[in-house]
Design a protein around this motif. Structure first.
Motif, PDB file in Angstrom:
ATOM      1  N   GLU A 167      36.284  68.731 -17.797  1.00  0.00           N
ATOM      2  CA  GLU A 167      37.616  68.368 -18.286  1.00  0.00           C
ATOM      3  C   GLU A 167      37.565  67.145 -19.195  1.00  0.00           C
ATOM      4  O   GLU A 167      38.289  67.053 -20.191  1.00  0.00           O
ATOM      5  CB  GLU A 167      38.597  68.150 -17.114  1.00  0.00           C
ATOM      6  N   HIS A 195      43.048  72.860 -24.137  1.00  0.00           N
ATOM      7  CA  HIS A 195      42.268  71.908 -23.344  1.00  0.00           C
ATOM      8  C   HIS A 195      41.858  72.517 -22.004  1.00  0.00           C
ATOM      9  O   HIS A 195      40.695  72.446 -21.601  1.00  0.00           O
ATOM     10  CB  HIS A 195      43.079  70.629 -23.106  1.00  0.00           C
ATOM     11  N   ASP A 196      42.823  73.110 -21.308  1.00  0.00           N
ATOM     12  CA  ASP A 196      42.541  73.669 -19.981  1.00  0.00           C
ATOM     13  C   ASP A 196      41.513  74.798 -20.053  1.00  0.00           C
ATOM     14  O   ASP A 196      40.602  74.876 -19.221  1.00  0.00           O
ATOM     15  CB  ASP A 196      43.835  74.188 -19.340  1.00  0.00           C
ATOM     16  N   ALA A 231      38.027  73.394 -20.772  1.00  0.00           N
ATOM     17  CA  ALA A 231      37.446  72.815 -19.556  1.00  0.00           C
ATOM     18  C   ALA A 231      36.914  73.923 -18.647  1.00  0.00           C
ATOM     19  O   ALA A 231      35.815  73.818 -18.086  1.00  0.00           O
ATOM     20  CB  ALA A 231      38.480  71.966 -18.826  1.00  0.00           C
ATOM     21  N   THR A 274      35.311  72.116 -13.184  1.00  0.00           N
ATOM     22  CA  THR A 274      35.188  70.833 -12.496  1.00  0.00           C
ATOM     23  C   THR A 274      33.721  70.410 -12.458  1.00  0.00           C
ATOM     24  O   THR A 274      32.819  71.224 -12.687  1.00  0.00           O
ATOM     25  CB  THR A 274      35.707  70.911 -11.042  1.00  0.00           C
TER      26      THR A 274
END
Length: 450
Positions: free
Chosen positions: A288, A80-81, A84, A90
């Motif tokens: 994210e 996931h990280d 993203a 961001t």
């Protein structure tokens, strides 16, 4: 949703990882092979996939992961990280001029949805307190100016145009000058596109850039073109120096590779995503949150934001009372699907709720404008008793309702089935709320709850 195939395949990998008490290096490598195949099938750039998988594997085979009590969950978090990060990490916001107006230049190929996206962006930023001026710089495509004027009228946003005989550079200059005089703090330039990248197109766009010094140059690309979208982004970036990308048709049945490739290939962030044809179907792109959606983890934050923008608090409180007392009727059902429709397609909303997208019996529960009219006619043809006690609607009653509503018995049966599915979904929400899943605070702000 664009990432449906990726989601299904990666969720299968995750399920296998969760089922293992301990993970070996071989387990991780096997899982990463499956993830790599899923991404390549989704038309993600080979180089991007290779780097992505290498980063995950390197982190996942560390001792702190393999020797942890929940190694499967640790690997999932790493995926996931990294996903993203792949899409920008961001949210990237619009650049704003130190002295108004801020000029946003919309560029892209013909057919990418540039004109509609310009109007959507104007609406989005107007909601945030901006005073936009739309500018018709496309003097080549037949009816492009008229299209922008019609959209501007629908949104009550002014459109600057000098007709199709003027130079686009002069039109852009004139729009900026008018904005300064009339107090518009935002100018959105809808520029011309071509069927392919060519010197003539780029030369004109470069001239507009020199004349207006835009704070933001946004490339509009159609996500359905897959890897070609990334190639187009690369070429535009080399010629103009992009500030960001808007992906359109991300709600369609596409492979989604562009969303996962464009930032890594061009270095430019995706700033917005078009999630439908309606003028309110433009979302700020949160890497994210999108990673969570792709991996089947839901997107509760976006759902809350949609709910807060459309929910009537008094009606929601009354509905909560009815739910508690088991008084949910067909009138309530109609009101809820109308309210949910304002938030967007129902299947997209379900995808935002962790675990809800694949709940048995809810797949394919999608209601469009035509369905709404049928449902309303059918409900109005019911007696008060039938609306409050649907269980009494037998064969003869269904026939009478069909005649009274001008629909078929099949339509009536479908409406009753959908009503039952909605009740099922509400039970799921209630269970989630009572068990704390997805957060009581999050659920309390959804249309069904106080």
């Amino acid at each position: 949703m664009a990432f449906e195939n990726i989601t299904e395949k990666i969720q299968a990998v995750f399920k296998n990882l969760r089922g293992k008490g301990k993970l070996s290096e071989k387990d991780v490598q096997q899982a990463m092979r499956e993830v790599r195949l899923a991404l390549l099938e989704a038309d993600v750039s080979y180089r991007v996939v290779k780097d992505f998988i290498n980063k995950i594997t390197e982190r996942a085979i560390g001792s702190e992961v393999l020797q942890s009590l929940t190694p499967g969950q640790q690997v999932i978090k790493i995926v996931h990280d990294e996903m993203a990060q792949l899409m920008g990490g961001t949210q990237s916001k619009i650049n704003v001029a130190s002295k108004p107006p801020t000029v946003v230049m919309m560029v892209g190929l013909q057919g990418s949805g540039k004109t509609t996206t310009s109007a959507k962006l104007a609406r989005y930023l107007k909601k945030l307190g901006r005073s936009p001026l739309l500018t018709a710089c496309d003097v080549y495509r037949p009816a492009a100016i008229k299209q922008l004027q019609v959209l501007g009228e629908q949104l009550n946003i002014p459109v600057f145009s000098l007709g199709d005989k003027q130079n686009p550079v002069d039109i852009a200059r004139g729009a900026k000058s008018m904005a300064e005089k009339n107090g518009h703090d935002l100018v959105i330039l809808d520029t011309a596109g071509r069927l392919h990248v060519d010197e003539e197109l780029m030369s004109e766009l470069e001239e507009i850039k020199k004349a207006c010094h835009p704070e933001e140059i946004l490339l509009v690309v159609d996500a359905m073109t897959g890897q070609d979208a990334v190639n187009v982004a690369e070429k535009f970036n080399q010629s103009l120096g992009l500030d960001g990308v808007v992906l359109t048709k991300l709600d369609g049945d596409t492979r989604g590779g562009a969303a996962l490739s464009v930032k890594a290939v061009t270095g430019k962030p995706i700033k917005f995503a078009g999630m439908g044809e309606k003028l309110d179907a433009l979302e700020a792109f949160h890497p994210e949150r999108m990673a969570s959606r792709i991996l089947g983890m839901g997107d509760v934050l976006t759902l809350i934001e949609k709910a807060q923008a459309t929910v009537d608090l008094q009606k929601t409180q009354e509905l909560e009372r009815k739910l508690r007392q088991n008084e949910f009727t067909f009138e309530d059902y109609l009101e809820q699907i109308q309210q949910m429709q304002k938030m967007g397609p129902l299947d997209q909303l379900l995808d935002m709720i962790p675990g809800m997208g694949k709940v048995k019996g809810l797949q394919g529960l999608e209601i469009n404008e035509k369905d709404i009219k049928h449902v309303e006619a059918i409900i109005r043809a019911m007696t008060l008793q039938e609306r409050r006690k649907p269980e009494i609607i037998n064969g003869s009653r269904r026939k009478r309702i069909a005649v009274g509503s001008g629909t078929s018995i099949q339509d009536v049966n479908r409406t009753i089935k959908q009503f039952e599915q909605m009740q099922k979904m509400m039970k799921q929400f209630t269970q989630l709320q009572s068990s704390g899943k997805a957060g009581k605070k999050a659920l309390s702000k959804m249309p069904f709850f106080k």
